[in-house]
Design a protein around this motif. Structure first.
Motif, short mmCIF file in Angstrom:
data_model
loop_
_atom_site.label_atom_id
_atom_site.label_comp_id
_atom_site.label_asym_id
_atom_site.label_seq_id
_atom_site.Cartn_x
_atom_site.Cartn_y
_atom_site.Cartn_z
N VAL A 123 -71.48 57.30 -10.33
CA VAL A 123 -70.07 56.92 -10.31
C VAL A 123 -69.91 55.61 -11.08
O VAL A 123 -70.73 54.71 -10.95
CB VAL A 123 -69.54 56.79 -8.87
N LYS A 124 -68.86 55.55 -11.89
CA LYS A 124 -68.65 54.38 -12.75
C LYS A 124 -67.17 53.97 -12.68
O LYS A 124 -66.27 54.82 -12.61
CB LYS A 124 -69.03 54.72 -14.20
N TYR A 125 -66.94 52.64 -12.70
CA TYR A 125 -65.58 52.10 -12.64
C TYR A 125 -65.41 51.07 -13.75
O TYR A 125 -66.26 50.19 -13.93
CB TYR A 125 -65.31 51.45 -11.29
N ASP A 126 -64.32 51.19 -14.52
CA ASP A 126 -64.02 50.28 -15.64
C ASP A 126 -62.72 49.55 -15.37
O ASP A 126 -61.71 50.17 -14.98
CB ASP A 126 -63.91 51.06 -16.95
N LEU A 127 -62.74 48.23 -15.63
CA LEU A 127 -61.53 47.42 -15.44
C LEU A 127 -61.57 46.22 -16.37
O LEU A 127 -62.43 45.34 -16.23
CB LEU A 127 -61.40 46.96 -13.99
N ALA A 128 -60.67 46.21 -17.36
CA ALA A 128 -60.48 45.05 -18.24
C ALA A 128 -61.79 44.53 -18.83
O ALA A 128 -62.09 43.34 -18.78
CB ALA A 128 -59.77 43.94 -17.47
N GLY A 129 -62.61 45.45 -19.37
CA GLY A 129 -63.86 45.05 -20.01
C GLY A 129 -65.06 45.05 -19.09
O GLY A 129 -66.20 45.09 -19.54
#
Length: 301
Positions: free
Chosen positions: A265-271
């Motif tokens: 599972v991967k989460y991306d937020l503002a870089g």
């Protein structure tokens, strides 16, 4: 008995190149049974290098295994915190972005062997710097649905090594590793990724042992939805040529193999990117059999 077993095991644990080979084996599967690369470190978006800039990637991982696939009663525990420093320039080469990186692993390695003899149980624990890896050349191409990257990595024997130790922080030889990685993402968010590597190992000068060549792949199948990516991934490892030197007794050259699979599972937020994954090893030959936990974080600097 202690010296004989130490010589036969000859590096049950050798970690390097940014989480290390994460384990080794018994008289088999390259010297010590592991490779210079930490199999399973990449997966989701493996072929997508970042745009020009300086980036920091941190890998925290834990591996534990036993000697189920070995003729010994062996327990392994390995923890690692690895820093990868990536610099992508604004220059182009063959139409690709050009960059470089360095990987610095800090390791804690524990190994315990029950000899089933009067010698009893032998154990060893080591902590410190592992084998540093670097690439002077990384090329990355990007399009709407495809990301492709290639490079050449060198693993330097900077970790402490003693051929009489059950556990070691380094492998005591160089590894040269060509790398090719690709990621395909459909317009609907389905992703297929793979990082393909082939290792050429030099001879260990302390043991006069040369490990065979190794082919291995990190892979992932995932789905992107908003800032989240959910998927399945792992690694495939196969030693392709025989070891050479003292201690090679198996007719096929002590070749090892393993397949690992598990959820990601991967989460991306503002870089900022954070990824967690679990990998279970199956179809193991000439290596310990275990599982890995990973937590990966990357951010621009």
């Amino acid at each position: 008995m202690h010296n004989k077993l130490s010589k036969n095991i000859l590096n049950i644990l050798l970690l390097s190149a940014g989480v290390g080979g994460l384990l080794t084996g018994f008289a088999s599967a390259t010297e010590g049974g592991g490779g210079a690369y930490p199999n399973g470190a990449e997966g989701i978006m493996a072929g997508a290098l970042p745009p020009p800039g300086f980036y920091y990637v941190n890998y925290a991982t834990h591996y534990n295994a036993d000697g189920a696939q070995l003729p010994v009663d062996l327990k392994l525990d390995v923890s690692a915190n690895v820093s990868r420093f990536v610099y992508m320039t604004e220059h182009k080469l063959f139409g690709a972005d050009y960059g470089t990186y360095m990987v610095v692993p800090l390791l804690h390695v524990s190994a315990m062997l029950d000899t089933h003899s009067p010698a009893g149980t032998i154990s060893s624990t080591e902590s410190g710097l592992g084998d540093i890896a670097f690439s002077p050349l990384v090329l990355a191409w990007h399009s709407k649905n495809w990301h492709v990257a290639t490079g050449l990595e060198f693993v330097v024997p900077t970790g402490d090594y003693d051929k009489h130790n059950l556990a070691n922080l380094g492998r005591n030889y160089w590894t040269i590793e060509p790398v090719f990685a690709a990621t395909y993402i459909t317009d609907y968010g389905l992703e297929l990724s793979g990082k393909f590597m082939y290792d050429f190992n030099t001879e260990n000068s302390d043991t006069d042992y040369k490990s065979g060549q190794e082919f291995h792949v990190d892979y992932a199948v995932a789905y992107h939805t908003g800032p989240w990516t959910l998927g399945v991934g792992g690694y495939v490892y196969k030693q392709t040529t025989s070891d050479s030197g003292a201690g090679v007794t198996d007719p096929d050259g002590n070749k090892g193999q393993v397949l690992a699979i598990g959820p990601s599972v991967k989460y991306d937020l503002a870089g900022l990117s954070i990824e967690a994954k679990y990998q279970e090893e199956i179809w193991v030959e000439n290596r310990p059999e275990g599982n890995k936990l990973w937590l990966k974080m990357s951010l621009p600097l």
